[in-house]
Design an enzyme around this catalytic site. Structure first.
Site, PDB file in Angstrom:
ATOM      1  N   ASN A 110      -1.031  -3.141  -1.919  1.00  0.00           N
ATOM      2  CA  ASN A 110      -0.286  -2.245  -1.026  1.00  0.00           C
ATOM      3  C   ASN A 110       1.081  -1.947  -1.631  1.00  0.00           C
ATOM      4  O   ASN A 110       1.668  -2.779  -2.323  1.00  0.00           O
ATOM      5  CB  ASN A 110      -0.104  -2.927   0.340  1.00  0.00           C
ATOM      6  CG  ASN A 110       0.623  -2.040   1.333  1.00  0.00           C
ATOM      7  OD1 ASN A 110       0.341  -0.845   1.451  1.00  0.00           O
ATOM      8  ND2 ASN A 110       1.595  -2.601   2.044  1.00  0.00           N
ATOM      9  N   HIS A 112       4.989  -1.030  -0.775  1.00  0.00           N
ATOM     10  CA  HIS A 112       5.912  -1.198   0.353  1.00  0.00           C
ATOM     11  C   HIS A 112       7.330  -0.812  -0.075  1.00  0.00           C
ATOM     12  O   HIS A 112       7.796  -1.254  -1.125  1.00  0.00           O
ATOM     13  CB  HIS A 112       5.876  -2.647   0.853  1.00  0.00           C
ATOM     14  CG  HIS A 112       6.669  -2.828   2.102  1.00  0.00           C
ATOM     15  ND1 HIS A 112       6.198  -2.445   3.346  1.00  0.00           N
ATOM     16  CD2 HIS A 112       7.931  -3.282   2.294  1.00  0.00           C
ATOM     17  CE1 HIS A 112       7.130  -2.685   4.251  1.00  0.00           C
ATOM     18  NE2 HIS A 112       8.193  -3.195   3.643  1.00  0.00           N
ATOM     19  N   SER A 139       8.155  -2.623  -3.603  1.00  0.00           N
ATOM     20  CA  SER A 139       7.262  -3.722  -4.001  1.00  0.00           C
ATOM     21  C   SER A 139       5.812  -3.263  -3.990  1.00  0.00           C
ATOM     22  O   SER A 139       5.428  -2.435  -3.167  1.00  0.00           O
ATOM     23  CB  SER A 139       7.367  -4.901  -3.016  1.00  0.00           C
ATOM     24  OG  SER A 139       8.700  -5.331  -2.866  1.00  0.00           O
ATOM     25  N   ASP A 148       2.245  -7.167   5.117  1.00  0.00           N
ATOM     26  CA  ASP A 148       3.214  -7.067   4.017  1.00  0.00           C
ATOM     27  C   ASP A 148       3.536  -8.426   3.411  1.00  0.00           C
ATOM     28  O   ASP A 148       4.638  -8.639   2.891  1.00  0.00           O
ATOM     29  CB  ASP A 148       4.504  -6.374   4.479  1.00  0.00           C
ATOM     30  CG  ASP A 148       4.255  -4.967   4.996  1.00  0.00           C
ATOM     31  OD1 ASP A 148       3.341  -4.294   4.474  1.00  0.00           O
ATOM     32  OD2 ASP A 148       4.950  -4.535   5.927  1.00  0.00           O
TER      33      ASP A 148
HETATM   34  C1  GRF Z   1       5.484   5.104   1.162  1.00  0.00           C
HETATM   35  O1  GRF Z   1       6.879   5.045   1.329  1.00  0.00           O
HETATM   36  C2  GRF Z   1       4.898   3.718   1.126  1.00  0.00           C
HETATM   37  O2  GRF Z   1       5.748   2.765   0.582  1.00  0.00           O
HETATM   38  C3  GRF Z   1       4.680   3.426   2.583  1.00  0.00           C
HETATM   39  O3  GRF Z   1       4.260   4.659   3.143  1.00  0.00           O
HETATM   40  C4  GRF Z   1       4.818   5.736   2.383  1.00  0.00           C
HETATM   41  C5  GRF Z   1       3.694   6.658   2.009  1.00  0.00           C
HETATM   42  O4  GRF Z   1       4.137   7.878   1.476  1.00  0.00           O
HETATM   43  N1  GRF Z   1       3.741   2.346   2.745  1.00  0.00           N
HETATM   44  P1  GRF Z   1       3.081   8.938   0.906  1.00  0.00           P
HETATM   45  O5  GRF Z   1       2.095   9.237   2.050  1.00  0.00           O
HETATM   46  O6  GRF Z   1       2.388   8.327  -0.270  1.00  0.00           O
HETATM   47  O7  GRF Z   1       3.868  10.157   0.547  1.00  0.00           O
END
Ligand code: GRF
Length: 194
Positions: A110, A112, A139, A148
């Site tokens: 994932n 984050h 991360s 997370d």
């Molecule tokens: C990103 O900031 C990611 O870290 C978080 O959700 C957002 C997704 O953005 N988990 P996108 O849909 O890839 O533009």
């Protein structure tokens, strides 16, 4: 040549999905070729669906609201992932909490938008911006049953330097678009062990 298959799960905008497809899908790195064999959105109107189509990837919509429980939804995800033959699942803005049905059967990472373990949860960008930390960051971690909370695989930081919230967010996304494809490649080529 070894083909390495990945699946990508997303919920919305899909800019990270696009970064992964642009940099890795059907690309060859030394002796490995990476293929995204499955893309799943839990939202029918996710813009990422259009982005995926640009790369010839037809995203499947699996609406979590059509399932009676989180577990039932996860059973469906696991079934599709297993059928696809993907060896690594990438959560790129996938806004669902996953149960052990998923986390115990699937190798997933994932992305984050904070320096974990700080600022877990869905409001990490704002929370980290509003903190008094002088650095922000991104991360990539293994998905475990703790939200997370899985093992951290890659991190990158940047300096606050008087950034506005908009600039803070922009910097995070810029880093995300680099660190996610890079980490996937490192996992698939055996440089990071998961
Ligand atoms: C990103 O900031 C990611 O870290 C978080 O959700 C957002 C997704 O953005 N988990 P996108 O849909 O890839 O533009």
């Amino acid at each position: 040549m070894v083909v390495k298959k990945i699946a990508i799960l997303f919920s919305g905008n899909g800019s990270n999905l696009e970064a992964v497809l642009e940099k890795l899908h059907n690309k060859i790195f030394n002796d490995i070729k990476i293929e995204c064999v499955l893309a799943i959105s839990n939202k029918a109107r996710a813009y990422g669906i259009e982005r995926a189509a640009k790369y010839g990837v037809e995203a499947k919509v699996i609406n979590h609201k059509e399932f009676n429980s989180r577990q039932d939804f996860d059973v469906k995800l696991v079934e599709l992932i297993k059928q696809s033959g993907a060896e690594l699942v990438v959560l790129a803005g996938f806004m669902r909490i996953l149960t052990p049905v998923f986390t115990e059967q699937v190798r997933a990472i994932n992305l984050h938008p904070s320096i974990l373990p700080l600022f877990k949860g869905a409001t990490a960008i704002l929370d980290s911006y509003q903190s008094d930390m002088q650095v922000g960051g991104v991360s990539v971690h293994l998905v475990s049953s703790e939200l997370d909370g899985g093992k951290i695989l890659a991190q990158r930081t940047f300096q606050r330097e008087g950034k506005s919230l908009e600039e803070w967010e922009e910097k995070i996304h810029q880093i995300e678009h680099e660190i996610l494809p890079q980490t996937i490649l490192e996992i698939l080529s055996g440089k990071i062990h998961v």
